[in-house]
Write a protein that holds these residues in place. Structure first.
Motif, short mmCIF file in Angstrom:
data_model
loop_
_atom_site.label_atom_id
_atom_site.label_comp_id
_atom_site.label_asym_id
_atom_site.label_seq_id
_atom_site.Cartn_x
_atom_site.Cartn_y
_atom_site.Cartn_z
N GLY A 49 0.84 -1.19 0.00
CA GLY A 49 0.00 0.00 0.00
C GLY A 49 0.87 1.23 0.00
O GLY A 49 2.08 1.15 0.22
N GLU A 50 0.25 2.38 -0.23
CA GLU A 50 1.00 3.62 -0.26
C GLU A 50 1.41 4.03 1.15
O GLU A 50 0.96 3.44 2.14
CB GLU A 50 0.15 4.72 -0.90
N SER A 53 -0.71 3.87 4.74
CA SER A 53 -1.81 2.91 4.63
C SER A 53 -1.94 2.03 5.86
O SER A 53 -2.95 1.34 6.03
CB SER A 53 -1.64 2.05 3.38
N LYS A 55 0.51 -0.36 6.80
CA LYS A 55 1.21 -1.65 6.66
C LYS A 55 2.41 -1.75 7.61
O LYS A 55 2.58 -2.78 8.29
CB LYS A 55 1.64 -1.86 5.20
N HIS A 208 5.72 -0.85 -0.65
CA HIS A 208 4.78 -0.02 -1.39
C HIS A 208 4.69 -0.48 -2.85
O HIS A 208 3.89 0.04 -3.62
CB HIS A 208 5.25 1.45 -1.37
N VAL A 222 -3.67 -6.02 0.36
CA VAL A 222 -3.56 -4.64 -0.12
C VAL A 222 -4.24 -3.72 0.89
O VAL A 222 -5.41 -3.91 1.22
CB VAL A 222 -4.20 -4.48 -1.51
N GLN A 224 -5.26 0.22 2.39
CA GLN A 224 -5.53 1.63 2.12
C GLN A 224 -6.29 2.21 3.31
O GLN A 224 -7.26 1.61 3.79
CB GLN A 224 -6.36 1.79 0.84
N TYR A 246 -8.10 0.30 -6.53
CA TYR A 246 -6.88 0.79 -5.89
C TYR A 246 -5.71 -0.15 -6.15
O TYR A 246 -4.59 0.28 -6.44
CB TYR A 246 -7.11 0.94 -4.38
N THR A 247 -5.96 -1.46 -6.09
CA THR A 247 -4.90 -2.43 -6.37
C THR A 247 -4.45 -2.33 -7.81
O THR A 247 -3.25 -2.42 -8.12
CB THR A 247 -5.39 -3.87 -6.08
#
Length: 269
Positions: A49-50, A53, A55, A208, A222, A224, A246-247
């Motif tokens: 994830g960005e 997010s 993670k 990321h 994934v 977000q 998003y993925t």
């Protein structure tokens, strides 16, 4: 208590309804919001994830560096409290993103590798240090050098050796190649794959970059806005068949910069 022998299909890490919040009132940030996932023994599981997010927050919580305010984390079926025991750190170790920051600048490689052995009272340190340096393909001549005398890739090999020195079964990998030159990244990823195969390790990998986790992992969650938006199975060719928009955007972003593609990106709530 003697733990049962782990089968490859057994979950070695279980996270159920995990919530991690920072601040309060109007400043409350739900960094992780009711996340559940399961990591099978001897598999590599990716969190992608960005930035922001959630993670890395999950990874740090599992390592005992962030406290969770809700939900449960289980290791081999045993629930973990917010405080980790010495036995936990013999079983679970973490490799951080930046090898320039994670290694003590005034310690030689020998001291960096000797210290965990001394803390845990393990015998035959000379033999163990020689073994682990060979495992990460570091020449013995580097043993009495300082980290600033090594390249970025060599430093990350030291960081991996430090994580392996206690012979753990689980490695938590926080963006282990993102601080390295592109030419070195593949070397470290291949090394990690090799080590997992040789040592029967379990990985929880944060990145990321969807391309990296697709290469390294059998499953990918994934993330977000602190939530898991899609759970992917990775086939033998590294394909994920992503469905969530998003993925799909992460997948496009992992292929490199394209102005036309970026202009089409939208914010998914």
């Amino acid at each position: 208590m003697t733990l049962k022998q782990q089968d490859k299909t057994d979950p070695v890490i279980e996270i159920e309804g995990l919530s991690i919040h920072f601040g309060e009132g109007d400043q409350l940030v739900k960094a992780v919001d009711h996340v559940s996932l399961s990591v099978p023994s001897q598999q590599s599981f990716g969190l992608v994830g960005e930035s922001g997010s959630g993670k890395s927050t999950i990874l740090r919580s599992l390592a005992g560096l962030n406290h969770h305010c809700g939900g449960e984390i289980r290791l081999e079926g045993e629930a973990l409290s917010n405080k980790r025991s010495k036995a936990f750190y013999k079983k679970v170790q973490m490799v951080f993103q930046d090898p320039y920051a994670s290694l003590h600048p005034r310690h030689t490689i020998d001291k960096i590798l000797t210290e965990p052995l001394a803390i845990h009272g393990l015998k035959h340190p000379e033999k163990r240090i020689a073994e682990v340096m060979e495992q990460v393909a570091l020449p013995t001549k580097f043993r009495f050098r300082y980290s600033h005398q090594l390249s970025g890739g060599q430093r990350q090999r030291v960081a991996i050796a430090r994580a392996l020195i206690l012979e753990p079964k689980i490695l938590l990998l926080d963006e282990p190649t993102s601080a390295l030159d592109v030419s070195i990244q593949a070397e470290i990823l291949n090394l990690l794959n090799q080590l997992r195969e040789e040592l029967s390790l379990t990985y929880l990998l944060v990145s990321h970059d969807l391309a990296v986790v697709s290469y390294m992992c059998e499953q990918v969650a994934v993330m977000q806005h602190g939530k898991v938006v899609e759970l992917l199975q990775v086939d033998k060719n590294g394909n994920t068949n992503a469905q969530h928009p998003y993925t799909q955007q992460l997948n496009l972003a992992s292929k490199g910069y394209d102005r036309q593609v970026i202009d089409q990106f939208i914010e998914h709530q």
